[in-house]
Design a protein around this motif. Sequence first.
Motif, PDB file in Angstrom:
ATOM      1  N   TYR A  47       0.808  -0.976   0.026  1.00  0.00           N
ATOM      2  CA  TYR A  47      -0.063   0.123  -0.136  1.00  0.00           C
ATOM      3  C   TYR A  47       1.075   1.214  -0.066  1.00  0.00           C
ATOM      4  O   TYR A  47       0.323   2.339   0.445  1.00  0.00           O
ATOM      5  CB  TYR A  47      -1.167  -0.129   1.034  1.00  0.00           C
ATOM      6  CG  TYR A  47      -0.491   0.018   2.496  1.00  0.00           C
ATOM      7  CD1 TYR A  47      -1.399   0.818   3.503  1.00  0.00           C
ATOM      8  CD2 TYR A  47       0.721  -0.355   3.090  1.00  0.00           C
ATOM      9  CE1 TYR A  47      -0.699   1.068   4.873  1.00  0.00           C
ATOM     10  CE2 TYR A  47       1.205  -0.180   4.329  1.00  0.00           C
ATOM     11  CZ  TYR A  47       0.383   0.440   5.287  1.00  0.00           C
ATOM     12  OH  TYR A  47       0.774   0.520   6.532  1.00  0.00           O
ATOM     13  N   THR A  72      -8.118  -3.936  -2.808  1.00  0.00           N
ATOM     14  CA  THR A  72      -9.390  -3.223  -2.370  1.00  0.00           C
ATOM     15  C   THR A  72     -10.102  -2.748  -3.655  1.00  0.00           C
ATOM     16  O   THR A  72     -11.333  -2.341  -3.507  1.00  0.00           O
ATOM     17  CB  THR A  72      -8.719  -1.910  -1.742  1.00  0.00           C
ATOM     18  OG1 THR A  72      -7.835  -1.003  -2.587  1.00  0.00           O
ATOM     19  CG2 THR A  72      -7.957  -1.996  -0.388  1.00  0.00           C
ATOM     20  N   SER A 142       3.448  -3.681   4.882  1.00  0.00           N
ATOM     21  CA  SER A 142       2.181  -4.303   3.724  1.00  0.00           C
ATOM     22  C   SER A 142       2.939  -5.469   2.702  1.00  0.00           C
ATOM     23  O   SER A 142       2.085  -6.119   2.029  1.00  0.00           O
ATOM     24  CB  SER A 142       2.194  -2.938   2.891  1.00  0.00           C
ATOM     25  OG  SER A 142       3.221  -2.665   2.160  1.00  0.00           O
ATOM     26  N   ARG A 315      -2.417  11.133  10.036  1.00  0.00           N
ATOM     27  CA  ARG A 315      -3.314  11.278   9.647  1.00  0.00           C
ATOM     28  C   ARG A 315      -3.558  12.793   8.786  1.00  0.00           C
ATOM     29  O   ARG A 315      -3.119  13.736   9.363  1.00  0.00           O
ATOM     30  CB  ARG A 315      -4.716  11.253  10.492  1.00  0.00           C
ATOM     31  CG  ARG A 315      -4.714   9.842  11.132  1.00  0.00           C
ATOM     32  CD  ARG A 315      -5.862   9.816  12.326  1.00  0.00           C
ATOM     33  NE  ARG A 315      -7.134   9.871  11.600  1.00  0.00           N
ATOM     34  CZ  ARG A 315      -8.155   9.923  12.443  1.00  0.00           C
ATOM     35  NH1 ARG A 315      -8.472   9.837  13.653  1.00  0.00           N
ATOM     36  NH2 ARG A 315      -9.477   9.945  11.923  1.00  0.00           N
ATOM     37  N   PRO A 352      -6.276  -3.586   4.585  1.00  0.00           N
ATOM     38  CA  PRO A 352      -6.759  -2.327   5.278  1.00  0.00           C
ATOM     39  C   PRO A 352      -7.991  -2.543   6.178  1.00  0.00           C
ATOM     40  O   PRO A 352      -8.803  -3.741   5.985  1.00  0.00           O
ATOM     41  CB  PRO A 352      -7.209  -1.463   4.016  1.00  0.00           C
ATOM     42  CG  PRO A 352      -7.464  -2.278   2.802  1.00  0.00           C
ATOM     43  CD  PRO A 352      -6.742  -3.660   2.933  1.00  0.00           C
ATOM     44  N   TYR A 354     -11.328  -2.025   6.946  1.00  0.00           N
ATOM     45  CA  TYR A 354     -12.573  -1.576   6.219  1.00  0.00           C
ATOM     46  C   TYR A 354     -13.542  -0.914   6.914  1.00  0.00           C
ATOM     47  O   TYR A 354     -14.182  -0.041   6.313  1.00  0.00           O
ATOM     48  CB  TYR A 354     -13.064  -3.063   5.419  1.00  0.00           C
ATOM     49  CG  TYR A 354     -12.110  -3.690   4.415  1.00  0.00           C
ATOM     50  CD1 TYR A 354     -11.868  -3.052   3.200  1.00  0.00           C
ATOM     51  CD2 TYR A 354     -11.688  -4.968   4.917  1.00  0.00           C
ATOM     52  CE1 TYR A 354     -11.172  -3.643   2.438  1.00  0.00           C
ATOM     53  CE2 TYR A 354     -10.942  -5.466   4.004  1.00  0.00           C
ATOM     54  CZ  TYR A 354     -10.719  -4.813   2.787  1.00  0.00           C
ATOM     55  OH  TYR A 354      -9.657  -5.472   1.965  1.00  0.00           O
ATOM     56  N   SER A 357     -11.712   2.890   6.868  1.00  0.00           N
ATOM     57  CA  SER A 357     -10.938   2.792   5.752  1.00  0.00           C
ATOM     58  C   SER A 357     -10.675   4.449   5.359  1.00  0.00           C
ATOM     59  O   SER A 357     -11.310   5.093   4.833  1.00  0.00           O
ATOM     60  CB  SER A 357     -11.531   2.024   4.502  1.00  0.00           C
ATOM     61  OG  SER A 357     -10.797   2.361   3.457  1.00  0.00           O
ATOM     62  N   GLU A 358      -9.608   4.832   6.106  1.00  0.00           N
ATOM     63  CA  GLU A 358      -9.111   6.443   5.703  1.00  0.00           C
ATOM     64  C   GLU A 358      -7.894   6.179   5.045  1.00  0.00           C
ATOM     65  O   GLU A 358      -6.789   5.636   5.542  1.00  0.00           O
ATOM     66  CB  GLU A 358      -8.890   6.967   7.327  1.00  0.00           C
ATOM     67  CG  GLU A 358      -8.707   8.394   7.138  1.00  0.00           C
ATOM     68  CD  GLU A 358      -8.576   8.978   8.549  1.00  0.00           C
ATOM     69  OE1 GLU A 358      -7.997  10.062   8.700  1.00  0.00           O
ATOM     70  OE2 GLU A 358      -9.154   8.447   9.454  1.00  0.00           O
ATOM     71  N   LEU A 359      -7.678   6.984   4.181  1.00  0.00           N
ATOM     72  CA  LEU A 359      -6.490   7.309   3.271  1.00  0.00           C
ATOM     73  C   LEU A 359      -5.941   8.576   3.767  1.00  0.00           C
ATOM     74  O   LEU A 359      -6.665   9.690   3.907  1.00  0.00           O
ATOM     75  CB  LEU A 359      -6.814   7.198   1.848  1.00  0.00           C
ATOM     76  CG  LEU A 359      -7.185   5.933   1.374  1.00  0.00           C
ATOM     77  CD1 LEU A 359      -7.756   5.993  -0.022  1.00  0.00           C
ATOM     78  CD2 LEU A 359      -5.922   4.831   1.307  1.00  0.00           C
ATOM     79  N   HIS A 368      -3.153   3.694   3.549  1.00  0.00           N
ATOM     80  CA  HIS A 368      -4.413   3.656   4.622  1.00  0.00           C
ATOM     81  C   HIS A 368      -3.641   3.794   6.035  1.00  0.00           C
ATOM     82  O   HIS A 368      -2.549   3.429   6.253  1.00  0.00           O
ATOM     83  CB  HIS A 368      -4.758   2.017   4.698  1.00  0.00           C
ATOM     84  CG  HIS A 368      -5.637   1.717   3.291  1.00  0.00           C
ATOM     85  ND1 HIS A 368      -7.141   2.068   3.340  1.00  0.00           N
ATOM     86  CD2 HIS A 368      -5.045   1.009   2.158  1.00  0.00           C
ATOM     87  CE1 HIS A 368      -7.422   1.618   1.961  1.00  0.00           C
ATOM     88  NE2 HIS A 368      -6.538   1.213   1.562  1.00  0.00           N
ATOM     89  N   SER A 371      -4.843  -0.301   9.514  1.00  0.00           N
ATOM     90  CA  SER A 371      -4.998  -1.529   8.678  1.00  0.00           C
ATOM     91  C   SER A 371      -4.628  -2.787   9.737  1.00  0.00           C
ATOM     92  O   SER A 371      -4.429  -2.752  11.036  1.00  0.00           O
ATOM     93  CB  SER A 371      -3.707  -1.819   7.807  1.00  0.00           C
ATOM     94  OG  SER A 371      -2.424  -1.405   8.513  1.00  0.00           O
TER      95      SER A 371
END
Length: 396
Positions: A47, A72, A142, A315, A352, A354, A357-359, A368, A371
């Motif tokens: 990811y 995804t 990942s 974030r 991730p 779900y 689910s924040e990108l 992500h 995870s």
Amino acid sequence: MVMFRWLRLVEPGKVVWTAVMVTLLHMCIFWLSPGKLIEVSPTTLSYHLIPLGSMSFFAEELQPMIIARNDTGDKLSLYSAPVDIVQSKKIANLFMNKSPHRMHNFQGKQAGGLYTYFHNSYHRSEEVQLRETLEELLDMLSVPTYHCKKLLRMGGFYCNHKPDGEKHVCHDPNLYPDNDYCMVYSFGVGHDFTFDMQIDKFGCQVFAFDSDLYHSHYPTYITERLTFYKVRVGTYFLKATQYQLHDMAAGPFVVEYWPIPAIMAKLGHTHHQLHYLKLDIEGDEWTVLEKSLFQTDILEGTQQLALEVHLDDLRHGGGYLSLHSLLTCVARYLRILHGLNSRGFLLAHWEPNYKGSELTTLAGLTFHVFSETLWVNPGYQRRRNNPTKGQPPPQL
């Protein structure tokens, strides 16, 4: 007749002139356009999105990319704006040659808060360091380094079709021998016991832990092999008064925090091995690992670790944190993952989260924030645990 011939001679010239103008117009559009979209082939369970070599901070123009993810099923379009800090290393050398001694606080053009400084020699900027460190972090989180032949999904969506609570267990024969006492510690159950009850059916004795205002209604003995204690995991003993943010009218409630070594001692498990340890503790996993578990040999006696990862500091693109602070945060995450590696753990699975689910995008990488990971310790030296006699205590 003369005029007619003159017009016929001029007509081909008009055609040639028009062709030249059209060609020049196409060339201008090509050079001024941001570039063609490059299709990047997806990498299984990876990811991080753009290879480091594709983003040169000395390039005059960076091309936009489309990133595809096969897990995804979504596509993210990431455009890297041109970075006009220093056009080339030649220009950097030119500045340095003008001042052969020292150039303090030379400030190039600003690009997203990035400044380039020269001090006798060309140094990498903090943003480049941040990107490289972040790439290494995302690789470790990942890209699996352990191949599990039989990976099972347990709990959560598998049982109740809710997008949370689902964990993975590696059920390879060498990891799950028959007729062996199996012990599971599950921290952070929320109000979903589906994972704990399902792994209980595999013959494991499960000890689950969590605490909020509504957990007071749950019994201690959920099933014959599943025991629930109303405490949270921490790095030291603590009793804290808290409120339910979504239900302030409910009033305050007291939450107890216990360190994992103290819990194991209280339950008589000091010399026991953990077949499976689940840490789903909403961002506190980093502190509990580094400040508590790394100070013991508990992980060396743990075979599988389910770790819900929260990159809270990253974030919203890092929020208002400075580049130096972001680099410190990423380096801390990376240091703790290396601590897991040094204790024998290898990544067996990533996906991730779900439900959350924040990108976020940071240093040209989109990933992500939350995870689910599974780590396996293949060097785990199994010894037979002796089941505790009698029923576990009703409370800690």
